[in-house]
Design an enzyme around this catalytic site. Structure first.
Site, mmCIF file in Angstrom:
data_model
loop_
_atom_site.group_PDB
_atom_site.id
_atom_site.type_symbol
_atom_site.label_atom_id
_atom_site.label_comp_id
_atom_site.label_asym_id
_atom_site.label_seq_id
_atom_site.Cartn_x
_atom_site.Cartn_y
_atom_site.Cartn_z
ATOM 1 N N ASP A 1 -0.179 -20.784 -8.315
ATOM 2 C CA ASP A 1 -0.581 -21.093 -9.687
ATOM 3 C C ASP A 1 -0.286 -22.562 -9.959
ATOM 4 O OD1 ASP A 1 -0.890 -18.841 -12.267
ATOM 5 O OD2 ASP A 1 -0.677 -20.984 -12.756
ATOM 6 N N VAL B 1 -7.925 -16.210 -11.883
ATOM 7 C CA VAL B 1 -7.546 -17.109 -12.982
ATOM 8 C C VAL B 1 -8.167 -16.622 -14.296
ATOM 9 C CG1 VAL B 1 -7.277 -19.068 -11.423
ATOM 10 C CG2 VAL B 1 -9.473 -18.698 -12.562
ATOM 11 N N SER C 1 -11.149 -12.156 -11.066
ATOM 12 C CA SER C 1 -11.328 -12.402 -12.505
ATOM 13 C C SER C 1 -12.580 -11.687 -12.991
ATOM 14 C CB SER C 1 -11.518 -13.896 -12.786
ATOM 15 O OG SER C 1 -10.405 -14.628 -12.375
ATOM 16 N N GLU D 1 -11.075 -6.033 -11.548
ATOM 17 C CA GLU D 1 -9.854 -5.245 -11.728
ATOM 18 C C GLU D 1 -9.968 -4.394 -12.986
ATOM 19 O OE1 GLU D 1 -7.295 -4.734 -9.635
ATOM 20 O OE2 GLU D 1 -7.046 -3.222 -11.185
ATOM 21 N N LYS E 1 -18.028 -4.395 -14.526
ATOM 22 C CA LYS E 1 -16.741 -4.712 -15.168
ATOM 23 C C LYS E 1 -16.934 -4.971 -16.668
ATOM 24 C CE LYS E 1 -12.685 -5.803 -16.176
ATOM 25 N NZ LYS E 1 -11.614 -4.828 -16.319
ATOM 26 N N THR F 1 -19.367 -3.958 -18.447
ATOM 27 C CA THR F 1 -19.862 -2.721 -19.043
ATOM 28 C C THR F 1 -18.717 -1.740 -19.291
ATOM 29 O OG1 THR F 1 -21.911 -3.059 -17.818
ATOM 30 C CG2 THR F 1 -21.582 -0.889 -18.783
ATOM 31 N N ARG G 1 -17.993 16.564 -22.379
ATOM 32 C CA ARG G 1 -18.940 15.445 -22.231
ATOM 33 C C ARG G 1 -18.400 14.197 -22.907
ATOM 34 N NH1 ARG G 1 -23.823 18.281 -25.039
ATOM 35 N NH2 ARG G 1 -22.041 18.718 -26.388
ATOM 36 N N CYS H 1 -8.981 -9.092 -23.215
ATOM 37 C CA CYS H 1 -10.269 -8.879 -22.549
ATOM 38 C C CYS H 1 -11.378 -8.216 -23.359
ATOM 39 C CB CYS H 1 -10.047 -8.112 -21.264
ATOM 40 S SG CYS H 1 -9.131 -9.108 -20.083
HETATM 41 P P1 NAD Z 1 -3.522 -14.991 -17.168
HETATM 42 O O1 NAD Z 1 -3.808 -16.057 -18.144
HETATM 43 O O2 NAD Z 1 -2.348 -14.088 -17.364
HETATM 44 O O3 NAD Z 1 -3.335 -15.643 -15.710
HETATM 45 C C1 NAD Z 1 -4.210 -16.598 -15.171
HETATM 46 C C2 NAD Z 1 -3.388 -17.604 -14.374
HETATM 47 O O4 NAD Z 1 -4.276 -18.475 -13.672
HETATM 48 C C3 NAD Z 1 -2.497 -18.502 -15.241
HETATM 49 O O5 NAD Z 1 -1.141 -18.384 -14.843
HETATM 50 C C4 NAD Z 1 -3.051 -19.926 -14.970
HETATM 51 O O6 NAD Z 1 -2.040 -20.936 -14.945
HETATM 52 C C5 NAD Z 1 -3.687 -19.759 -13.607
HETATM 53 N N1 NAD Z 1 -4.702 -20.770 -13.307
HETATM 54 C C6 NAD Z 1 -5.730 -21.185 -14.093
HETATM 55 N N2 NAD Z 1 -6.467 -22.105 -13.441
HETATM 56 C C7 NAD Z 1 -5.903 -22.279 -12.225
HETATM 57 C C8 NAD Z 1 -6.217 -23.088 -11.095
HETATM 58 N N3 NAD Z 1 -7.278 -23.887 -11.108
HETATM 59 N N4 NAD Z 1 -5.415 -23.032 -10.010
HETATM 60 C C9 NAD Z 1 -4.335 -22.213 -10.012
HETATM 61 N N5 NAD Z 1 -3.983 -21.415 -11.037
HETATM 62 C C10 NAD Z 1 -4.776 -21.434 -12.132
HETATM 63 O O7 NAD Z 1 -4.852 -14.128 -17.040
HETATM 64 P P2 NAD Z 1 -4.976 -12.582 -16.636
HETATM 65 O O8 NAD Z 1 -4.696 -11.724 -17.803
HETATM 66 O O9 NAD Z 1 -4.249 -12.360 -15.351
HETATM 67 O O10 NAD Z 1 -6.536 -12.494 -16.378
HETATM 68 C C11 NAD Z 1 -7.146 -13.074 -15.238
HETATM 69 C C12 NAD Z 1 -8.561 -12.545 -15.105
HETATM 70 O O11 NAD Z 1 -8.515 -11.126 -14.886
HETATM 71 C C13 NAD Z 1 -9.446 -12.729 -16.336
HETATM 72 O O12 NAD Z 1 -10.757 -12.986 -15.920
HETATM 73 C C14 NAD Z 1 -9.379 -11.389 -17.035
HETATM 74 O O13 NAD Z 1 -10.537 -11.136 -17.796
HETATM 75 C C15 NAD Z 1 -9.300 -10.440 -15.879
HETATM 76 N N6 NAD Z 1 -8.644 -9.154 -16.160
HETATM 77 C C16 NAD Z 1 -7.500 -9.102 -16.914
HETATM 78 C C17 NAD Z 1 -6.855 -7.891 -17.131
HETATM 79 C C18 NAD Z 1 -5.602 -7.799 -17.972
HETATM 80 O O14 NAD Z 1 -5.178 -6.679 -18.249
HETATM 81 N N7 NAD Z 1 -4.988 -8.897 -18.373
HETATM 82 C C19 NAD Z 1 -7.360 -6.725 -16.540
HETATM 83 C C20 NAD Z 1 -8.515 -6.815 -15.755
HETATM 84 C C21 NAD Z 1 -9.139 -8.033 -15.566
HETATM 85 C C1 UGA Z 2 -8.419 -2.899 -20.942
HETATM 86 C C2 UGA Z 2 -9.053 -1.788 -20.108
HETATM 87 O O1 UGA Z 2 -8.504 -0.534 -20.488
HETATM 88 C C3 UGA Z 2 -8.819 -2.030 -18.611
HETATM 89 O O2 UGA Z 2 -9.489 -1.048 -17.847
HETATM 90 C C4 UGA Z 2 -9.324 -3.416 -18.238
HETATM 91 O O3 UGA Z 2 -9.058 -3.688 -16.888
HETATM 92 C C5 UGA Z 2 -8.655 -4.457 -19.124
HETATM 93 O O4 UGA Z 2 -8.909 -4.153 -20.521
HETATM 94 C C6 UGA Z 2 -9.145 -5.844 -18.916
HETATM 95 O O5 UGA Z 2 -10.233 -6.042 -18.417
HETATM 96 O O6 UGA Z 2 -8.380 -6.706 -19.312
HETATM 97 P P1 UGA Z 2 -5.966 -3.477 -21.796
HETATM 98 O O7 UGA Z 2 -6.667 -4.380 -22.727
HETATM 99 O O8 UGA Z 2 -4.858 -4.023 -20.978
HETATM 100 O O9 UGA Z 2 -7.008 -2.841 -20.745
HETATM 101 O O10 UGA Z 2 -5.376 -2.223 -22.581
HETATM 102 P P2 UGA Z 2 -6.086 -0.920 -23.243
HETATM 103 O O11 UGA Z 2 -5.230 0.240 -22.969
HETATM 104 O O12 UGA Z 2 -7.492 -0.817 -22.866
HETATM 105 O O13 UGA Z 2 -5.979 -1.258 -24.793
HETATM 106 C C7 UGA Z 2 -6.774 -2.261 -25.413
HETATM 107 C C8 UGA Z 2 -6.603 -2.198 -26.913
HETATM 108 O O14 UGA Z 2 -7.235 -1.030 -27.448
HETATM 109 C C9 UGA Z 2 -5.139 -2.109 -27.353
HETATM 110 O O15 UGA Z 2 -4.943 -2.895 -28.491
HETATM 111 C C10 UGA Z 2 -4.957 -0.641 -27.660
HETATM 112 O O16 UGA Z 2 -3.937 -0.400 -28.575
HETATM 113 C C11 UGA Z 2 -6.329 -0.313 -28.244
HETATM 114 N N1 UGA Z 2 -6.659 1.128 -28.158
HETATM 115 C C12 UGA Z 2 -6.823 1.727 -26.948
HETATM 116 C C13 UGA Z 2 -6.837 1.853 -29.316
HETATM 117 O O17 UGA Z 2 -6.708 1.313 -30.430
HETATM 118 N N2 UGA Z 2 -7.156 3.185 -29.237
HETATM 119 C C14 UGA Z 2 -7.306 3.811 -28.051
HETATM 120 O O18 UGA Z 2 -7.600 5.032 -28.041
HETATM 121 C C15 UGA Z 2 -7.134 3.072 -26.876
#
Ligand code: NAD
Ligand code: UGA
Length: 459
Positions: A35, A91, A132, A162, A217, A219, A257, A273
């Site tokens: 990072d 990232v 990402s 993810e 993703k 969707t 359903r 997200c």
């Molecule tokens: P985050 O902000 O927690 O982490 C991203 C990291 O990438 C940061 O620490 C940042 O410093 C680093 N970074 C940015 N540019 C960089 C570079 N050029 N070189 C090296 N490091 C760099 O983000 P996150 O929550 O882990 O999300 C990452 C991706 O995954 C996003 O596209 C998000 O939509 C997706 N995603 C997130 C979740 C979730 O629950 N947070 C779940 C599924 C998918």
């Molecule tokens: C969500 C998706 O559930 C993950 O599958 C996905 O990978 C991720 O986004 C992502 O792409 O970042 P996350 O945002 O971490 O995960 O958590 P969720 O459990 O989905 O909750 C999202 C928000 O909806 C929270 O504020 C939660 O409190 C709210 N929520 C969830 C409700 O208000 N009601 C529900 O029944 C469920």
């Protein structure tokens, strides 16, 4: 292709837990998470595991087990790229805050920087994995950068979005509903499938083309968020008709359903997200001139904003149309339980609204420190940092946070909130003592028996 070294660029909420679980299940693969944020990497390397940058149940135990064995955290990005046969890009891809697509499109500048960096330093063939969440057809841009600026080596691009949810990330990664791999090269796809295959059953590893994977993703998140907005829309109708949203959720969820998950009415969804991904979907649809498609999905966001707004409006109205000079005790700041993540948390917006009505807010969250709360409010830029500091206090005890308050608001569904001594809380509050339960977690009959004026969502 045998994978012996994996590099993951981005040590965040996805990179950290995902790579920890991959490393745990593949002791023969060296996994290095890199990072640009040196502070974050130092926190991942801290010997005090309570200082890890991300709180996730079960994560610290895995890190403790394998850090320094086959899991490494580093700021030396170039070395990690060069040593690896497979590179995950994990990232952040936030909503753009400038230029074309401002407020809607995903900002891909960090993705492009990664691609350019990989192209610059790589001297052996690489499999580059999009971890990402990205707009559909981003792989095309990554491919173009890698092939046009690289050192004439072979790059295979895979999309491997993810699906983990924060708060249950480790469990989700250990037992995923599915792993999705999109790509063009069968060899590359099977190399990644083998990494997951060390703990995920083959029938759960889904292979698709690149574009289906990228679009699936966005969707999936749109469908999940849509369920929350749908039940929240019904919650408002419940409040006007005497129906109870918990009963409605249960009744419809028993229809196989429809299914029972993701039907909890709430203060509105938060997190990094859902909003960004739906806005991105809307932007993509508009770019293809699919205005009906764009309008359809945009409504999920409109409903979510409405839900947050109407929660604070209802509170103000109930407190005799003014909260000016009144202390509001806020329980919870994280966007959901079991995480320290506060991105897009409803608490931020409700606080902002109440501050505009001159309330003072006193917050307690088991995992979110004061500096984060202030940073979240300052980021909105609604008022000066000093004003935020003067009017929003953070307490390390929930009982202090609600003492002398006119109302308690519950923003996050932390389990511990259910077990507080609510009689003790009632005794220390101003009367009438109000509770606004944005998560429907307290027992309304018990609260009324204690003497509270209890308001929840959709009841
Ligand atoms: P985050 O902000 O927690 O982490 C991203 C990291 O990438 C940061 O620490 C940042 O410093 C680093 N970074 C940015 N540019 C960089 C570079 N050029 N070189 C090296 N490091 C760099 O983000 P996150 O929550 O882990 O999300 C990452 C991706 O995954 C996003 O596209 C998000 O939509 C997706 N995603 C997130 C979740 C979730 O629950 N947070 C779940 C599924 C998918
Ligand atoms: C969500 C998706 O559930 C993950 O599958 C996905 O990978 C991720 O986004 C992502 O792409 O970042 P996350 O945002 O971490 O995960 O958590 P969720 O459990 O989905 O909750 C999202 C928000 O909806 C929270 O504020 C939660 O409190 C709210 N929520 C969830 C409700 O208000 N009601 C529900 O029944 C469920």
């Amino acid at each position: 292709m045998i994978i012996k070294n994996i590099c993951c660029i981005g040590a965040g909420y996805v990179g950290g837990p995902t790579m920890a679980v991959i490393a745990k299940n593949n002791p023969n693969i060296k996994v290095t998470i890199v990072d640009i944020n040196a502070e974050r990497i130092a926190a991942w390397n801290d010997s005090d595991l309570s200082k890890l940058p991300i709180y996730e149940p079960g994560l610290a135990e895995i890190v403790k087990d394998i850090r320094g064995e086959n899991l490494f955290f580093s700021t030396d990005i170039d070395t990690a790229i060069n040593e690896s046969e497979m590179i995950f890009i994990s990232v952040n891809t936030p909503t753009k805050t400038y230029g074309k697509g401002k407020g809607m499109a995903a900002d891909l500048k960090y993705i492009e920087l990664c691609a350019r960096n990989i192209a610059k330093v790589a001297v052996t063939d690489k499999i580059v994995v999009e971890k990402s969440t990205l707009p559909v057809r981003t792989a095309e841009a990554i491919k173009s950068i890698l092939h046009n600026t690289g050192n004439h080596i072979n790059f295979d691009i895979l999309s491997n979005p993810e699906f983990l949810a924060e708060g249950t990330a480790v469990e989700d990664l250990l037992n995923p509903d599915r792993v999705l791999i999109g790509g063009e090269s069968e060899v590359a796809i099977e190399s990644l499938a083998k990494v997951y295959g060390s703990w995920v059953p083959q029938e759960k590893i889904l292979r698709t083309n690149l574009w289906s994977s990228e679009l699936s993703k966005l969707t999936a998140n749109a469908f999940l968020a849509q369920r929350v907005s749908s039940i929240n829309a019904i919650s408002e109708l419940c409040e006007h008709t005497g129906a109870n949203v918990n009963e409605v959720s249960k009744a419809i969820g028993m229809d196989s359903r429809i299914g029972s998950k993701f039907l909890k009415a709430s203060i509105g969804f938060g997190g990094s997200c859902f909003q960004k991904d739906i806005l991105n979907l809307v932007y993509i649809a508009r770019n293809y001139n699919l205005n009906e498609v764009a309008d359809y999905w945009e409504q999920v966001i409109i409903m979510n904003d409405h839900q947050k707004r109407r929660f604070s409006d209802r509170l103000i109205k109930t407190l005799y149309n003014t909260v000016s000079g009144k202390k509001i005790g806020m329980l919870g700041w994280a966007f959901k339980k079991d995480t320290n993540d506060t991105r897009e948390s409803a608490a931020i917006y409700v606080t902002d609204h109440l501050l505009s009505e001159q309330a003072t807010i006193s917050v307690y969250d088991p995992k979110v420190p004061e500096v984060k709360i202030q940073a979240d409010l300052n980021y909105l830029n609604t008022r000066s940092k000093n004003e935020n500091k003067e009017n929003v206090m953070s307490e390390s005890s929930p009982y202090e946070a609600v003492k002398n308050a006119h109302a308690v608001v519950i923003m996050t569904e932390w389990d511990e909130f259910k077990n507080y001594n609510w009689k003790k809380i009632y005794d220390t509050m101003k009367k009438p003592a109000f509770i606004f339960d944005g998560r429907n977690i307290l027992d309304k009959f018990k609260m009324k028996e204690i003497g509270f004026e209890y308001y929840s969502i959709g009841q």
